[in-house]
Design an enzyme around this catalytic site. Structure first.
Site, PDB file in Angstrom:
ATOM      1  N   GLY A  12       0.020  34.444  53.510  1.00 36.77           N
ATOM      2  CA  GLY A  12       1.362  35.036  53.522  1.00 36.77           C
ATOM      3  C   GLY A  12       1.839  35.332  52.122  1.00 36.77           C
ATOM      4  N   GLY A  14       5.418  35.878  50.120  1.00 38.75           N
ATOM      5  CA  GLY A  14       6.867  35.825  50.213  1.00 38.75           C
ATOM      6  C   GLY A  14       7.463  36.705  49.146  1.00 38.75           C
ATOM      7  N   SER A  15       8.746  36.501  48.878  1.00 41.49           N
ATOM      8  CA  SER A  15       9.410  37.339  47.888  1.00 41.49           C
ATOM      9  C   SER A  15       8.817  37.111  46.493  1.00 41.49           C
ATOM     10  CB  SER A  15      10.905  37.074  47.910  1.00 41.49           C
ATOM     11  OG  SER A  15      11.191  35.869  48.572  1.00 41.49           O
ATOM     12  N   VAL A  19       1.536  32.143  49.950  1.00 36.87           N
ATOM     13  CA  VAL A  19       1.235  31.006  50.813  1.00 36.87           C
ATOM     14  C   VAL A  19      -0.252  31.069  51.135  1.00 36.87           C
ATOM     15  CG1 VAL A  19       1.769  29.831  52.973  1.00 36.87           C
ATOM     16  CG2 VAL A  19       3.582  31.018  51.741  1.00 36.87           C
ATOM     17  N   LYS A  34       2.540  26.581  49.702  1.00 32.89           N
ATOM     18  CA  LYS A  34       3.420  27.644  49.184  1.00 32.89           C
ATOM     19  C   LYS A  34       3.547  27.422  47.678  1.00 32.89           C
ATOM     20  CE  LYS A  34       8.036  29.568  50.001  1.00 32.89           C
ATOM     21  NZ  LYS A  34       9.189  29.565  50.918  1.00 32.89           N
ATOM     22  N   ASP A 133      18.921  31.600  55.873  1.00 32.37           N
ATOM     23  CA  ASP A 133      18.074  32.806  55.927  1.00 32.37           C
ATOM     24  C   ASP A 133      17.290  32.853  57.240  1.00 32.37           C
ATOM     25  OD1 ASP A 133      16.982  35.195  55.049  1.00 32.37           O
ATOM     26  OD2 ASP A 133      15.585  34.289  53.624  1.00 32.37           O
TER      27      ASP A 133
HETATM   28  P1  ADP Z   1       9.403  33.275  51.055  1.00 30.45           P
HETATM   29  O1  ADP Z   1      10.389  32.207  50.723  1.00 30.45           O
HETATM   30  O2  ADP Z   1       8.808  33.841  49.803  1.00 30.45           O
HETATM   31  O3  ADP Z   1       9.947  34.295  52.009  1.00 30.45           O
HETATM   32  P2  ADP Z   1       8.009  31.982  53.288  1.00 30.45           P
HETATM   33  O4  ADP Z   1       8.151  30.496  53.296  1.00 30.45           O
HETATM   34  O5  ADP Z   1       8.864  32.733  54.245  1.00 30.45           O
HETATM   35  O6  ADP Z   1       8.160  32.546  51.788  1.00 30.45           O
HETATM   36  O7  ADP Z   1       6.459  32.303  53.561  1.00 30.45           O
HETATM   37  C1  ADP Z   1       5.966  33.649  53.493  1.00 30.45           C
HETATM   38  C2  ADP Z   1       5.001  33.908  54.635  1.00 30.45           C
HETATM   39  O8  ADP Z   1       3.883  33.004  54.540  1.00 30.45           O
HETATM   40  C3  ADP Z   1       5.577  33.662  56.023  1.00 30.45           C
HETATM   41  O9  ADP Z   1       6.272  34.785  56.513  1.00 30.45           O
HETATM   42  C4  ADP Z   1       4.319  33.355  56.833  1.00 30.45           C
HETATM   43  O10 ADP Z   1       3.647  34.561  57.141  1.00 30.45           O
HETATM   44  C5  ADP Z   1       3.446  32.583  55.842  1.00 30.45           C
HETATM   45  N1  ADP Z   1       3.629  31.116  55.966  1.00 30.45           N
HETATM   46  C6  ADP Z   1       4.549  30.363  55.301  1.00 30.45           C
HETATM   47  N2  ADP Z   1       4.470  29.056  55.625  1.00 30.45           N
HETATM   48  C7  ADP Z   1       3.456  28.950  56.516  1.00 30.45           C
HETATM   49  C8  ADP Z   1       2.879  27.844  57.262  1.00 30.45           C
HETATM   50  N3  ADP Z   1       3.350  26.611  57.107  1.00 30.45           N
HETATM   51  N4  ADP Z   1       1.861  28.120  58.119  1.00 30.45           N
HETATM   52  C9  ADP Z   1       1.398  29.382  58.266  1.00 30.45           C
HETATM   53  N5  ADP Z   1       1.903  30.468  57.606  1.00 30.45           N
HETATM   54  C10 ADP Z   1       2.916  30.272  56.746  1.00 30.45           C
HETATM   55 MG    MG Z   2      12.469  32.196  51.070  1.00 24.85          MG
END
Ligand code: ADP
Ligand code: MG
Ligand code: MG
Length: 275
Positions: A12, A14-15, A19, A34, A133
């Site tokens: 994944g 993120g911003s 991940v 992350k 969020d």
């Molecule tokens: P940000 O704060 O940068 O938006 P997120 O925590 O939303 O980051 O994580 C970004 C992406 O990574 C998520 O939309 C998802 O696709 C993937 N992801 C994050 N945490 C997990 C997890 N625990 N298991 C599987 N995928 C994850």
């Molecule tokens: Mg975030």
């Protein structure tokens, strides 16, 4: 105790950070990491990750992603350092992905919504935090059917705590009108974002406001300063529309609490998903 681990693959973006799927060398167990690169990311990225680590450490709910640990690592062959948060790995992708790949049937919408509201109820009433969020991209699905957990606590804060300017205030199209006007997020503003997420799940559009995007400033102006509300999906039953009207009142004091939402027939009569 330090967990020794190896990064396997990116799962994944993120911003700011990435991940990755990781494996613990001593046990072979998979988990998610992350990471924020402390040398190349803007300072708010590290602030958000430290905030998320602090909040998640204090939470314990089956409807919220589990915190497993945190550490610092040095990147090999460079002097770059990363701050890492270790999380339970959920293999089913995000709720946003599931919504984009076809409409989710109402039975599943109800079961997912019940899981999210249970997570929010714990967060608001037991732990005393606001998520800040809530949206499909921040809800993760398990590999077994019907499991949905709240994730991404980078914008979370104590209820009626000081407004921390460095923290993000959420995502424009899921944002409550009062937050779009600059007020601090509250449990009621999470409930508005939950309503937007229910529309996202059932409507088949990219956002609760459809597929058009006029830019963050214009969208936030429309949400905060006009009297429009998102359209309720025609595919959703009358009971679903009633549930949405309890979440999407422009006046935050008229929105239901999560305790009240759990009593609503949309959730209380919801059948368990078995297949
Ligand atoms: P940000 O704060 O940068 O938006 P997120 O925590 O939303 O980051 O994580 C970004 C992406 O990574 C998520 O939309 C998802 O696709 C993937 N992801 C994050 N945490 C997990 C997890 N625990 N298991 C599987 N995928 C994850
Ligand atoms: Mg975030
Ligand atoms: Mg996110």
């Amino acid at each position: 105790m330090d967990r020794r681990w190896i990064r396997r693959q990116c799962i994944g973006k993120g911003s700011f950070g990435a991940v990755n799927l990781a494996v613990e060398t001593s046990t072979g167990r998979f988990f998610a990491v992350k990471s924020v690169n402390l040398n190349s990311s803007p300072p708010q990225a590290a602030v958000a990750l430290e905030n998320e680590i602090r909040v998640l450490r204090s939470l314990d709910s089956p409807n919220i992603i589990s915190y497993l640990g945190d550490d610092f690592t040095e990147e090999p062959f460079s002097d770059e350092a990363c701050r890492n948060l270790h999380l339970e790995y959920l293999a089913g992708g995000t709720l946003a992905n599931a919504a984009a790949s076809g409409k989710i049937c109402e039975r599943k919408v109800r079961a997912y919504t019940r899981s999210i509201v249970r997570g929010l109820q714990y967060l608001h009433s037991t732990a005393g935090f606001v998520h800040g969020d809530v949206k499909g991209r921040n809800i993760l699905l398990g590999s077994s059917i019907g499991v949905a957990k709240l994730s991404d606590f980078g914008s979370a804060r104590k209820i009626s705590g000081a407004v921390e300017e460095e923290l993000f205030r959420g995502t424009p199209l899921w944002m409550a009108p009062e937050v779009a006007r600059g007020e601090a997020p509250t449990p009621a503003s999470d409930v508005w974002s939950l309503g937007c997420t229910v529309i996202e799940m059932s409507g088949g559009a990219l956002s609760p406001w459809g597929n058009t995007w006029a830019g963050a400033a214009a969208e936030m102006h429309r949400i905060g300063f006009t009297d429009v509300s998102p359209e309720f999906p025609s595919s959703l039953s009358e009971i679903g529309h009633d549930f949405l009207s309890n979440c999407l009142s422009r006046d935050p004091s008229k929105r239901c609490s999560c305790d009240e939402l759990l009593q609503h027939p949309f959730l209380s009569d919801s059948p368990a998903i078995t297949g």
